[in-house]
Motif scaffolding. Structure first.
Motif, PDB file in Angstrom:
ATOM      1  N   VAL A   1     -99.451  40.624 -40.261  1.00 52.51           N
ATOM      2  CA  VAL A   1     -98.094  40.134 -40.061  1.00 52.51           C
ATOM      3  C   VAL A   1     -97.194  40.783 -41.101  1.00 52.51           C
ATOM      4  CG1 VAL A   1     -98.825  37.903 -39.126  1.00 52.51           C
ATOM      5  CG2 VAL A   1     -98.294  38.120 -41.567  1.00 52.51           C
TER       6      VAL A   1
ATOM      7  N   ILE B   1     -93.098  39.971 -42.668  1.00 49.87           N
ATOM      8  CA  ILE B   1     -92.055  38.953 -42.658  1.00 49.87           C
ATOM      9  C   ILE B   1     -90.784  39.525 -43.252  1.00 49.87           C
ATOM     10  CG2 ILE B   1     -91.430  36.600 -43.355  1.00 49.87           C
ATOM     11  CD1 ILE B   1     -94.980  37.565 -43.944  1.00 49.87           C
TER      12      ILE B   1
ATOM     13  N   PRO C   1    -101.178  34.403 -36.005  1.00 51.18           N
ATOM     14  CA  PRO C   1    -100.159  35.161 -36.727  1.00 51.18           C
ATOM     15  C   PRO C   1     -99.096  34.288 -37.416  1.00 51.18           C
ATOM     16  CG  PRO C   1    -100.660  36.264 -34.677  1.00 51.18           C
ATOM     17  CD  PRO C   1    -101.388  34.939 -34.656  1.00 51.18           C
ATOM     18  N   LEU C   2     -98.650  33.211 -36.786  1.00 55.10           N
ATOM     19  CA  LEU C   2     -97.645  32.350 -37.404  1.00 55.10           C
ATOM     20  C   LEU C   2     -98.173  31.731 -38.696  1.00 55.10           C
ATOM     21  CD1 LEU C   2     -94.874  30.956 -37.347  1.00 55.10           C
ATOM     22  CD2 LEU C   2     -95.920  29.143 -35.975  1.00 55.10           C
TER      23      LEU C   2
ATOM     24  N   ALA D   1     -98.222  34.380 -41.340  1.00 54.47           N
ATOM     25  CA  ALA D   1     -96.869  34.671 -41.827  1.00 54.47           C
ATOM     26  C   ALA D   1     -96.434  33.641 -42.868  1.00 54.47           C
ATOM     27  CB  ALA D   1     -95.880  34.712 -40.663  1.00 54.47           C
TER      28      ALA D   1
ATOM     29  N   GLU E   1     -89.324  32.884 -37.124  1.00 54.82           N
ATOM     30  CA  GLU E   1     -89.140  33.294 -35.734  1.00 54.82           C
ATOM     31  C   GLU E   1     -89.884  34.596 -35.469  1.00 54.82           C
ATOM     32  OE1 GLU E   1     -85.585  34.836 -32.780  1.00 54.82           O
ATOM     33  OE2 GLU E   1     -85.052  33.591 -34.495  1.00 54.82           O
ATOM     34  N   PHE E   2     -90.730  34.592 -34.466  1.00 48.94           N
ATOM     35  CA  PHE E   2     -91.434  35.803 -34.047  1.00 48.94           C
ATOM     36  C   PHE E   2     -90.429  36.756 -33.418  1.00 48.94           C
ATOM     37  CE2 PHE E   2     -93.446  38.168 -30.566  1.00 48.94           C
ATOM     38  CZ  PHE E   2     -94.326  38.937 -31.306  1.00 48.94           C
TER      39      PHE E   2
ATOM     40  N   SER F   1     -94.140  42.701 -31.824  1.00 53.70           N
ATOM     41  CA  SER F   1     -95.358  43.283 -32.388  1.00 53.70           C
ATOM     42  C   SER F   1     -95.326  44.780 -32.145  1.00 53.70           C
ATOM     43  CB  SER F   1     -96.602  42.687 -31.727  1.00 53.70           C
ATOM     44  OG  SER F   1     -96.684  41.302 -31.950  1.00 53.70           O
TER      45      SER F   1
ATOM     46  N   HIS G   1     -97.477  41.885 -36.372  1.00 52.44           N
ATOM     47  CA  HIS G   1     -96.603  40.893 -35.749  1.00 52.44           C
ATOM     48  C   HIS G   1     -95.466  40.637 -36.727  1.00 52.44           C
ATOM     49  CE1 HIS G   1     -99.892  40.322 -32.931  1.00 52.44           C
ATOM     50  NE2 HIS G   1    -100.690  40.187 -33.976  1.00 52.44           N
TER      51      HIS G   1
ATOM     52  N   TYR H   1     -92.051  38.857 -38.101  1.00 52.83           N
ATOM     53  CA  TYR H   1     -91.320  37.587 -38.105  1.00 52.83           C
ATOM     54  C   TYR H   1     -90.096  37.705 -38.990  1.00 52.83           C
ATOM     55  CZ  TYR H   1     -95.408  35.282 -36.088  1.00 52.83           C
ATOM     56  OH  TYR H   1     -96.429  34.910 -35.265  1.00 52.83           O
TER      57      TYR H   1
END
Length: 183
Positions: A46, A48, A85-86, A89, A105-106, A109, A122, A124
Motif C-alpha cells: 500500500v 498512502i 490493504p485498508l 494502510a 479513501e482507496f 491500484s 494499492h 490511498y
C-alpha cells in the motif's frame, strides 16, 4: 484467449525471501517458440497520501540500500500475509508517520514493474489526520516532512523526488485538485 498470452511450461523457484520470491518460468510464446522469464513475486503493498487540514502532503525521507541513497517518498509498506490493504494502510501510516486518519479513501491500484514483477500497490489518500506516535520496525529509520503540493511538484521536477509511486501520487493529486478541497 488473448493472442499475446504466454503459456507457462515450467516454473522453478530460485529464492524465497522475507519480501520477495524469485522464479524462472519457461514459457511457450504466441509463435510456438519457447523463452525464459525471470519473475519477482511480491505480496503487494500500500501507499498512502496523507493530506493535512491545511492541504499539505506528509512525506518521508528514507535511505534505500538498493539505490545507496536517501530518497523522499509517500508512506508505504508491504502487505502482511492475509492482511487487507485498508488495514495495511492504517498500520503503515501510523508506523511511519505517527499520524492516525479519520478517513482513508482507496484511490486505485497499479503495478510497479510488470516486465519482471507482480507487485501491485494499492493507493490511498488519508485525511482527518491527528498526530500520534510512530511504531517503526526496528530496522526502519526515516524523517517525516510536510510540503505543499507545489513544493512536491517542484521536488519531482528537480529529482528530489524520483520514486515512481510518489511522483504518480503527486500527479494524481494535481489532476484531481485534491489538496484544495480538504475543508
Amino acid at each position: 484467449m488473448d493472442h499475446l498470452n504466454e503459456k507457462t511450461i515450467q516454473s522453478t523457484s530460485i529464492y524465497k525471501g522475507r519480501i520477495i520470491d524469485l522464479q524462472i518460468d519457461e514459457v511457450e510464446l504466441p509463435n510456438g517458440k519457447t523463452s525464459k522469464r525471470e519473475i519477482v513475486k511480491h505480496p503487494g503493498a500500500v501507499a498512502i497520501i496523507p493530506i493535512t487540514k491545511e492541504g499539505n502532503i506528509i512525506l518521508v525521507r528514507q535511505f534505500r540500500k538498493a539505490l545507496e541513497k536517501t530518497i523522499i517518498e509517500i508512506p508505504a509498506g508491504k502487505l502482511d500475509e492475509g492482511e487487507a490493504p485498508l488495514m495495511c494502510a492504517k498500520r503503515e501510516l501510523a508506523e511511519e508517520t505517527g499520524y492516525q486518519s479519520s478517513e482513508l479513501e482507496f484511490l486505485l491500484s497499479f503495478y510497479t514493474s510488470p516486465g519482471f514483477a507482480d507487485e501491485i500497490i494499492h493507493l490511498y489518500v488519508a485525511s482527518g489526520l491527528s498526530e500520534g506516535t510512530t511504531n517503526r520496525d526496528e530496522d526502519e529509520f526515516l524523517d517525516v516532512m510536510e510540503v505543499t503540493l507545489e513544493e512536491a511538484e517542484a521536488m519531482v521536477g528537480d529529482q528530489q523526488i524520483h520514486d515512481a509511486k510518489t511522483a504518480y501520487a503527486i500527479q494524481y493529486l494535481r489532476m484531481k485538485e485534491w489538496t484544495k478541497n480538504q475543508d
